[in-house]
Design a protein around this motif. Structure first.
Motif, mmCIF file in Angstrom:
data_model
loop_
_atom_site.group_PDB
_atom_site.id
_atom_site.type_symbol
_atom_site.label_atom_id
_atom_site.label_comp_id
_atom_site.label_asym_id
_atom_site.label_seq_id
_atom_site.Cartn_x
_atom_site.Cartn_y
_atom_site.Cartn_z
ATOM 1 N N ALA A 102 22.792 17.516 28.247
ATOM 2 C CA ALA A 102 22.103 17.796 30.275
ATOM 3 C C ALA A 102 21.696 16.490 30.967
ATOM 4 O O ALA A 102 22.140 16.659 32.036
ATOM 5 C CB ALA A 102 21.268 18.741 30.214
ATOM 6 N N PRO A 103 20.678 15.262 30.231
ATOM 7 C CA PRO A 103 19.771 14.437 31.304
ATOM 8 C C PRO A 103 21.703 13.668 31.755
ATOM 9 O O PRO A 103 21.249 13.303 33.204
ATOM 10 C CB PRO A 103 19.600 13.777 30.523
ATOM 11 N N ALA A 124 18.326 12.753 36.343
ATOM 12 C CA ALA A 124 18.804 12.783 35.308
ATOM 13 C C ALA A 124 16.718 12.955 34.684
ATOM 14 O O ALA A 124 16.624 13.444 33.950
ATOM 15 C CB ALA A 124 19.226 11.232 34.637
ATOM 16 N N LEU A 125 16.107 11.923 34.894
ATOM 17 C CA LEU A 125 14.351 11.996 34.508
ATOM 18 C C LEU A 125 14.157 13.420 35.068
ATOM 19 O O LEU A 125 13.379 14.037 33.817
ATOM 20 C CB LEU A 125 13.842 10.647 34.761
ATOM 21 N N GLY A 126 13.761 13.632 35.605
ATOM 22 C CA GLY A 126 13.170 14.724 36.141
ATOM 23 C C GLY A 126 13.873 16.320 35.168
ATOM 24 O O GLY A 126 13.131 17.524 35.014
ATOM 25 N N VAL A 127 16.040 16.034 35.055
ATOM 26 C CA VAL A 127 15.797 17.057 34.016
ATOM 27 C C VAL A 127 15.180 16.632 32.991
ATOM 28 O O VAL A 127 14.913 17.589 31.744
ATOM 29 C CB VAL A 127 17.484 16.619 33.407
ATOM 30 N N LEU A 131 13.403 19.347 30.541
ATOM 31 C CA LEU A 131 13.944 19.561 29.406
ATOM 32 C C LEU A 131 12.091 19.520 27.799
ATOM 33 O O LEU A 131 12.031 20.364 27.376
ATOM 34 C CB LEU A 131 14.774 18.971 29.353
ATOM 35 N N LEU A 132 11.636 18.632 28.509
ATOM 36 C CA LEU A 132 10.616 18.508 27.571
ATOM 37 C C LEU A 132 9.601 18.936 27.746
ATOM 38 O O LEU A 132 9.610 19.909 26.595
ATOM 39 C CB LEU A 132 10.189 16.810 27.655
ATOM 40 N N ALA A 133 9.290 19.756 28.296
ATOM 41 C CA ALA A 133 8.237 20.763 28.797
ATOM 42 C C ALA A 133 9.011 22.092 28.381
ATOM 43 O O ALA A 133 7.870 22.761 28.011
ATOM 44 C CB ALA A 133 8.386 21.334 30.402
ATOM 45 N N GLY A 134 10.198 22.104 28.193
ATOM 46 C CA GLY A 134 10.718 23.595 27.694
ATOM 47 C C GLY A 134 10.161 23.723 26.287
ATOM 48 O O GLY A 134 10.389 24.644 25.261
ATOM 49 N N LEU A 135 10.666 22.149 25.331
ATOM 50 C CA LEU A 135 10.558 22.202 24.391
ATOM 51 C C LEU A 135 8.542 22.582 23.915
ATOM 52 O O LEU A 135 8.722 22.891 22.983
ATOM 53 C CB LEU A 135 11.381 20.681 23.895
ATOM 54 N N SER A 157 3.983 18.056 26.576
ATOM 55 C CA SER A 157 5.555 17.509 26.102
ATOM 56 C C SER A 157 6.048 17.060 27.998
ATOM 57 O O SER A 157 6.953 16.153 27.638
ATOM 58 C CB SER A 157 5.999 18.501 26.057
ATOM 59 N N ALA A 158 5.938 17.672 28.593
ATOM 60 C CA ALA A 158 6.222 16.953 30.276
ATOM 61 C C ALA A 158 5.710 15.799 30.679
ATOM 62 O O ALA A 158 6.120 14.443 31.366
ATOM 63 C CB ALA A 158 6.098 17.734 31.172
ATOM 64 N N LEU A 159 4.462 15.459 30.205
ATOM 65 C CA LEU A 159 4.027 13.945 30.024
ATOM 66 C C LEU A 159 5.228 13.405 29.233
ATOM 67 O O LEU A 159 4.627 12.039 30.283
ATOM 68 C CB LEU A 159 2.668 14.254 29.563
ATOM 69 N N LEU A 160 5.713 12.851 28.315
ATOM 70 C CA LEU A 160 5.952 11.996 28.066
ATOM 71 C C LEU A 160 7.236 11.837 28.627
ATOM 72 O O LEU A 160 8.341 10.803 28.938
ATOM 73 C CB LEU A 160 7.008 12.775 26.621
ATOM 74 N N GLY A 161 8.671 13.145 29.498
ATOM 75 C CA GLY A 161 9.081 12.765 30.829
ATOM 76 C C GLY A 161 8.303 11.861 31.493
ATOM 77 O O GLY A 161 9.077 10.922 32.638
ATOM 78 N N VAL A 162 7.034 12.365 32.123
ATOM 79 C CA VAL A 162 6.784 11.384 33.523
ATOM 80 C C VAL A 162 5.617 10.136 32.667
ATOM 81 O O VAL A 162 6.047 9.234 33.795
ATOM 82 C CB VAL A 162 5.151 11.784 33.376
#
Length: 172
Positions: A102-103, A124-127, A131-135, A157-162
């Protein structure tokens, strides 16, 4: 649907049907984080094609290494690693690669509609972050956590993406 899977409920839709156990969720999280970090690093000096190839190649090597280590560990636990065990191990780690689709697709689509590479990478990083938040949410709900606790896990989990987005801005 298996009885065990039916008993867990269907609270999070496609993630539940996509990755069915805690190891597959872990592989998906690893793949998402590694793919995102590689995307940021490769975009510093690479073209769109170089970024896509670097993400795909890095995740393929990461997946192969992880699967090889799993097979070695399985061999230490018991007799041999027959063809069935090898194929099962390869399939089991597949979410590591699937989570990057997806990203990368968002990266390609954003570029196709005219976004400059840094902007496409940010999309892509937003997606990846979503995805991390959903997981994180799915993992918490599967463990029996309340919705409130699952939302907290989702945020963590979303903080990993942030963190990877912050890394992108620090490097660019």
């Amino acid at each position: 649907m298996s009885a065990a899977r039916a008993g867990r409920g269907l609270s999070t839709g496609w993630l539940r049907s996509q990755w069915t156990d805690e190891q597959e969720l872990a592989h998906a999280i690893h793949g998402t984080v590694v793919g995102s970090a590689v995307m940021v690093a490769a975009s510093l000096h690479g073209t769109l094609l170089q970024v896509v190839i670097t993400v795909a190649a890095t995740l393929l090597v990461f997946w192969a290494t992880d699967r090889y280590a799993e097979l070695l560990a399985a061999g230490a636990r018991g007799p041999g690693t027959g063809r069935g065990r090898v194929f099962a191990a390869l399939r089991h780690g597949w979410p590591m690669l699937e989570s990057a689709y997806a990203p990368v697709i968002v990266l390609l689509l954003a570029s196709a509609i005219g976004a400059e590479l840094p902007v496409a990478v940010l999309a892509a990083l937003g997606v990846s972050t979503l995805l991390l938040a959903g997981l994180g949410y799915d993992a918490a709900r599967r463990s029996g956590a309340s919705v409130a606790t699952a939302l907290g896990s989702s945020a963590m989990s979303a903080l990993l993406g942030v963190a990877i987005i912050v890394l992108k801005f620090a490097l660019h």
